[in-house]
Design a protein around this motif. Structure first.
Motif, PDB file in Angstrom:
ATOM      1  N   LEU A  69      19.248  87.626  22.293  1.00 48.57           N
ATOM      2  CA  LEU A  69      20.111  86.944  21.244  1.00 48.57           C
ATOM      3  C   LEU A  69      21.213  88.192  20.401  1.00 48.57           C
ATOM      4  CD1 LEU A  69      18.206  84.437  19.155  1.00 48.57           C
ATOM      5  CD2 LEU A  69      20.015  83.637  20.855  1.00 48.57           C
ATOM      6  N   PRO A  70      22.541  87.835  20.322  1.00 46.60           N
ATOM      7  CA  PRO A  70      23.381  88.971  19.582  1.00 46.60           C
ATOM      8  C   PRO A  70      22.554  89.427  18.526  1.00 46.60           C
ATOM      9  CG  PRO A  70      24.443  87.016  20.273  1.00 46.60           C
ATOM     10  CD  PRO A  70      22.895  86.600  20.246  1.00 46.60           C
ATOM     11  N   ASP A  71      22.791  90.684  17.962  1.00 51.41           N
ATOM     12  CA  ASP A  71      22.044  91.340  16.775  1.00 51.41           C
ATOM     13  C   ASP A  71      22.165  90.514  15.434  1.00 51.41           C
ATOM     14  OD1 ASP A  71      21.029  93.046  18.500  1.00 51.41           O
ATOM     15  OD2 ASP A  71      22.289  94.757  17.838  1.00 51.41           O
ATOM     16  N   GLU A  72      23.503  90.041  15.426  1.00 49.20           N
ATOM     17  CA  GLU A  72      24.037  89.192  14.194  1.00 49.20           C
ATOM     18  C   GLU A  72      23.288  88.079  14.198  1.00 49.20           C
ATOM     19  OE1 GLU A  72      27.838  87.537  12.119  1.00 49.20           O
ATOM     20  OE2 GLU A  72      28.187  89.145  13.413  1.00 49.20           O
ATOM     21  N   LEU A  73      23.275  87.313  15.165  1.00 51.25           N
ATOM     22  CA  LEU A  73      22.182  86.062  15.255  1.00 51.25           C
ATOM     23  C   LEU A  73      20.737  86.174  14.891  1.00 51.25           C
ATOM     24  CD1 LEU A  73      22.065  83.122  15.456  1.00 51.25           C
ATOM     25  CD2 LEU A  73      22.003  83.315  17.943  1.00 51.25           C
ATOM     26  N   ARG A  74      20.179  87.304  15.637  1.00 49.42           N
ATOM     27  CA  ARG A  74      18.761  87.572  15.273  1.00 49.42           C
ATOM     28  C   ARG A  74      18.669  87.740  13.711  1.00 49.42           C
ATOM     29  NH1 ARG A  74      17.915  92.364  19.084  1.00 49.42           N
ATOM     30  NH2 ARG A  74      15.997  92.650  17.832  1.00 49.42           N
ATOM     31  N   GLY A  76      20.304  86.869  11.186  1.00 49.70           N
ATOM     32  CA  GLY A  76      20.523  85.716  10.289  1.00 49.70           C
ATOM     33  C   GLY A  76      19.326  84.738  10.648  1.00 49.70           C
ATOM     34  N   ILE A  77      18.842  84.807  11.640  1.00 47.21           N
ATOM     35  CA  ILE A  77      17.596  83.984  11.864  1.00 47.21           C
ATOM     36  C   ILE A  77      16.389  84.543  11.116  1.00 47.21           C
ATOM     37  CG2 ILE A  77      15.694  83.309  13.414  1.00 47.21           C
ATOM     38  CD1 ILE A  77      18.120  82.742  15.525  1.00 47.21           C
ATOM     39  N   ILE A  78      16.470  85.821  10.944  1.00 44.47           N
ATOM     40  CA  ILE A  78      15.250  86.562  10.290  1.00 44.47           C
ATOM     41  C   ILE A  78      15.426  86.354   8.784  1.00 44.47           C
ATOM     42  CG2 ILE A  78      14.311  88.822   9.700  1.00 44.47           C
ATOM     43  CD1 ILE A  78      15.049  89.618  12.627  1.00 44.47           C
ATOM     44  N   SER A  79      16.775  86.476   8.288  1.00 43.84           N
ATOM     45  CA  SER A  79      17.079  86.094   7.016  1.00 43.84           C
ATOM     46  C   SER A  79      16.730  84.849   6.453  1.00 43.84           C
ATOM     47  CB  SER A  79      18.474  86.432   6.560  1.00 43.84           C
ATOM     48  OG  SER A  79      18.971  86.297   5.440  1.00 43.84           O
TER      49      SER A  79
END
Length: 122
Positions: A69-74, A76-79
């Protein structure tokens, strides 16, 4: 068709995204049923525990550098998973309602549905 044959066929046909959608649908439905039964606080613990577990699994998968997954999406999911963890504690102690967790899950389900054509739980 036996239940075992159905389960085997589903595992072959399901994509990771559709598995995530199915799991989120089951967990969200469990939280809605508990809420609608009048449960609150610690009474919601079984449904909340499952929800917390799946969000923890999402977090673990997104932390893995091999995740495509794109870093930004990853990130966001972690957050979001960290928020779910913290907010769940507030729901269990009766300081917050389960409704926000249901809303977050429905939003994620809608995103997953946009990818695979599934219909989100109402």
């Amino acid at each position: 068709m036996s239940v075992n044959a159905y389960v085997r066929a589903r595992k072959v046909a399901e994509t990771p995204r559709s598995t995530e959608f199915r799991l989120m649908t089951e967990i969200t439905a469990q939280m809605i049923a508990a809420r609608d039964a009048g449960f609150s606080g610690v009474q919601l613990a079984p449904a909340l525990h499952r929800n917390r577990e799946v969000w923890g699994a999402f977090r673990t998968l997104c932390i893995d550098s091999a995740n495509a997954l794109p870093d930004e999406l990853r990130a966001g999911i972690i957050s979001l998973s960290l928020w779910v963890d913290k907010y769940t504690s507030q729901v269990i102690t009766g300081r917050e309602s389960v409704d926000e967790l249901i809303t977050v899950n429905r939003t994620v389900m809608a995103g997953l549905a946009n990818e695979n054509g599934a219909v989100p739980v109402g």
